[in-house]
Design a protein around this motif. Structure first.
Motif, PDB file in Angstrom:
ATOM      1  N   ASN A 200       0.934  -1.248   0.081  1.00 16.46           N
ATOM      2  CA  ASN A 200       0.063   0.018  -0.072  1.00 16.46           C
ATOM      3  C   ASN A 200       0.781   1.260   0.094  1.00 16.46           C
ATOM      4  O   ASN A 200       1.688   1.304   0.976  1.00 16.46           O
ATOM      5  CB  ASN A 200      -0.849   0.037   1.343  1.00 16.46           C
ATOM      6  N   GLN A 202       1.165   5.591  -0.521  1.00 16.67           N
ATOM      7  CA  GLN A 202       0.747   6.977  -0.532  1.00 16.67           C
ATOM      8  C   GLN A 202       1.421   8.060  -1.451  1.00 16.67           C
ATOM      9  O   GLN A 202       2.538   7.890  -1.738  1.00 16.67           O
ATOM     10  CB  GLN A 202       1.071   7.577   0.985  1.00 16.67           C
ATOM     11  N   ARG A 230      -4.983   6.189  -0.188  1.00 13.20           N
ATOM     12  CA  ARG A 230      -3.753   5.412  -0.339  1.00 13.20           C
ATOM     13  C   ARG A 230      -4.153   4.783  -1.652  1.00 13.20           C
ATOM     14  O   ARG A 230      -5.388   4.803  -2.231  1.00 13.20           O
ATOM     15  CB  ARG A 230      -3.558   4.228   0.572  1.00 13.20           C
ATOM     16  N   CYS A 231      -3.073   3.936  -2.307  1.00 14.36           N
ATOM     17  CA  CYS A 231      -3.288   3.161  -3.529  1.00 14.36           C
ATOM     18  C   CYS A 231      -2.552   1.665  -3.082  1.00 14.36           C
ATOM     19  O   CYS A 231      -1.791   1.729  -2.274  1.00 14.36           O
ATOM     20  CB  CYS A 231      -2.606   3.801  -4.563  1.00 14.36           C
ATOM     21  N   SER A 232      -3.311   0.801  -3.618  1.00 19.63           N
ATOM     22  CA  SER A 232      -2.664  -0.508  -3.788  1.00 19.63           C
ATOM     23  C   SER A 232      -1.928  -0.721  -4.856  1.00 19.63           C
ATOM     24  O   SER A 232      -2.365  -0.835  -5.889  1.00 19.63           O
ATOM     25  CB  SER A 232      -3.892  -1.588  -3.705  1.00 19.63           C
ATOM     26  N   ARG A 270       5.193   7.369   0.460  1.00 21.05           N
ATOM     27  CA  ARG A 270       5.383   6.454   1.531  1.00 21.05           C
ATOM     28  C   ARG A 270       4.849   5.122   0.886  1.00 21.05           C
ATOM     29  O   ARG A 270       4.006   4.859  -0.138  1.00 21.05           O
ATOM     30  CB  ARG A 270       4.538   6.794   2.765  1.00 21.05           C
ATOM     31  N   THR A 271       5.394   3.948   1.587  1.00 23.92           N
ATOM     32  CA  THR A 271       5.037   2.608   1.132  1.00 23.92           C
ATOM     33  C   THR A 271       4.938   1.830   2.675  1.00 23.92           C
ATOM     34  O   THR A 271       5.567   2.045   3.484  1.00 23.92           O
ATOM     35  CB  THR A 271       5.865   1.818   0.242  1.00 23.92           C
TER      36      THR A 271
END
Length: 420
Positions: A200, A202, A230-232, A270-271
């Motif tokens: 996930n 950002q 967020r993104c997957s 971010r991850t």
């Protein structure tokens, strides 16, 4: 000895949804089906492999199926809609943009996070009077007979009834299915020599419910919109490259990801925790045998390039529920009409849950869909995961042609929405 109408081995998404879908059906006398769900892992966070930190994409048609199964009201609040999809090819100008409003639908699909969905499904399973949730538990042995399957649970399980029978045993226990391996059914397997990195992330810019699929010489990158901005991430690369990326610290990993994906969402800031999974095609070419049937990943594991793996499994679940419903309807019609004048077409009165006719009809309803999607994802994975100049030029031309041709673009949108 206790007898169940259906026993499901595996309590991930497919198994849990199948149990809840079947629980809405009734016998001819109005009584509920007796269902047992066997799961070896506790549903708490980070313990159940089927409900980890990953997210899945639900095609628009899958929402319709979940509505039919009575599950969409439960999941609606956990689903992030996808209102736009952009497909592009790294280093080329060709791209296709799809908008939900162009097809008069609220969303082209949805993204749901597995962990909260798992918690919600298990709450429903625990509360349902027709479902016996046997967890944690594992099958030690099972034996087929003409009229039943006898199931014995492992002796370490803290259960009073370790042996029972069922009319139908369903394997929903993933691509390493214990039942599937023991049946030794014909299967087709292909190693893509790739791995998928899942995380996930950002981004500086809001995703605005947009999904992105970007093709690179190493493999596709997908960013799907999630809750909280967020993104997957699903990043498919060679196995060697995946090992390198997994060893990087966060700053270095984000730098590599930014270079591959670009700046469509600004900086990737971010991850979360990264997970890595090998990518293979693993398909059981005839996923049933006397009173036993495989569904979901136990029957077919696909490359994630089209994001349709779970959607294919959900169609398995819906089709199996429908076939059981037809059997129950047939029994009811037969008991009310001894002369058999209103027996439903294609359903025979000597049919039963788990019988040859029922499972044969189930596979007839699923065979073409499975073959089509397996073939499509395999071709896409090979076509869009290499840097051969001819294929790269062909990909770019194809995307440009699709963007300019409304009928081709509509076909892509139709596939994305899972319409059949």
């Amino acid at each position: 000895m206790t007898h169940y109408d259906v026993v499901i081995n595996g309590g991930g998404m497919a198994g849990a949804m199948l149990a809840l879908g079947l629980s809405q059906l009734s016998q001819a006398d109005g009584s509920a089906l007796r269902i047992a769900l066997i799961e070896k892992s506790l549903p708490e966070q980070n313990l159940h492999p089927g409900f980890d930190a990953r997210s899945i994409a639900l095609a628009s048609h899958s929402q319709d199926l979940l509505q039919q199964l009575g599950l969409w009201p439960l999941l609606r609040e956990l689903a992030t809609p996808i209102t736009a999809i952009q497909v592009s090819d790294q280093g080329h100008i060709g791209q296709v943009n799809l908008q939900a409003q162009d097809y008069s639908v609220p969303a082209l699909g949805y993204v749901v996070e597995l962990n909260p969905v798992g918690q919600l499904l298990y709450q429903q399973l625990q509360q349902h009077p027709a479902i016996d949730l046997l967890c944690p538990a594992q099958i030690q042995a099972w034996q087929q007979a003409p009229d039943k399957v006898t199931v014995t649970l492992d002796g370490d399980d803290q259960l009073s009834d370790r042996q029972f029978t069922t009319s139908l045993l369903v394997a929903a226990d993933g691509n390493h299915s214990q039942i599937g391996r023991q049946l030794n059914l014909p299967r087709r397997r292909f190693d893509y020599q790739q791995s998928a990195i899942i995380a996930n992330v950002q981004t500086a810019m809001p995703h605005q419910n947009r999904a992105f699929e970007r093709f690179t010489p190493e493999g596709p990158i997908a960013l799907l919109p999630m809750s909280g901005g967020r993104c997957s991430l699903v990043w498919c690369v060679s196995n060697a490259r995946a090992n390198q990326l997994m060893d990087l610290d966060e700053t270095a990993f984000l730098c590599e990801l930014q270079q591959a994906f670009g700046y469509r969402l600004g900086r990737i800031t971010r991850t979360g925790t990264r997970h890595c999974y090998p990518l293979v095609l693993d398909e059981v070419t005839r996923p049933w045998h006397h009173r036993v049937v495989l569904v979901g990943n136990a029957a077919h594991l696909l490359h994630p390039i089209a994001g349709q793996g779970f959607n294919l499994g959900l169609r398995d679940v819906a089709a199996l529920v429908e076939q059981v419903r037809q059997v129950l309807s047939s029994v009811g019609a037969s008991s009310e009409n001894p002369t058999n004048l209103v027996t439903p077409i294609s359903v025979t009165n000597h049919d039963d849950i788990g019988g040859y006719q029922m499972l044969s009809r189930y596979w007839q309803s699923r065979q073409a869909d499975q073959a089509e999607l397996v073939g499509m994802t395999s071709v896409l994975a090979l076509l869009f995961s290499n840097d051969h100049p001819v294929l790269a030029a062909g990909r770019n031309l194809g995307l440009m042609t699709m963007a300019a041709c409304s009928s081709l673009k509509h076909m892509l949108a139709w596939q994305a929405m899972g319409k059949r």
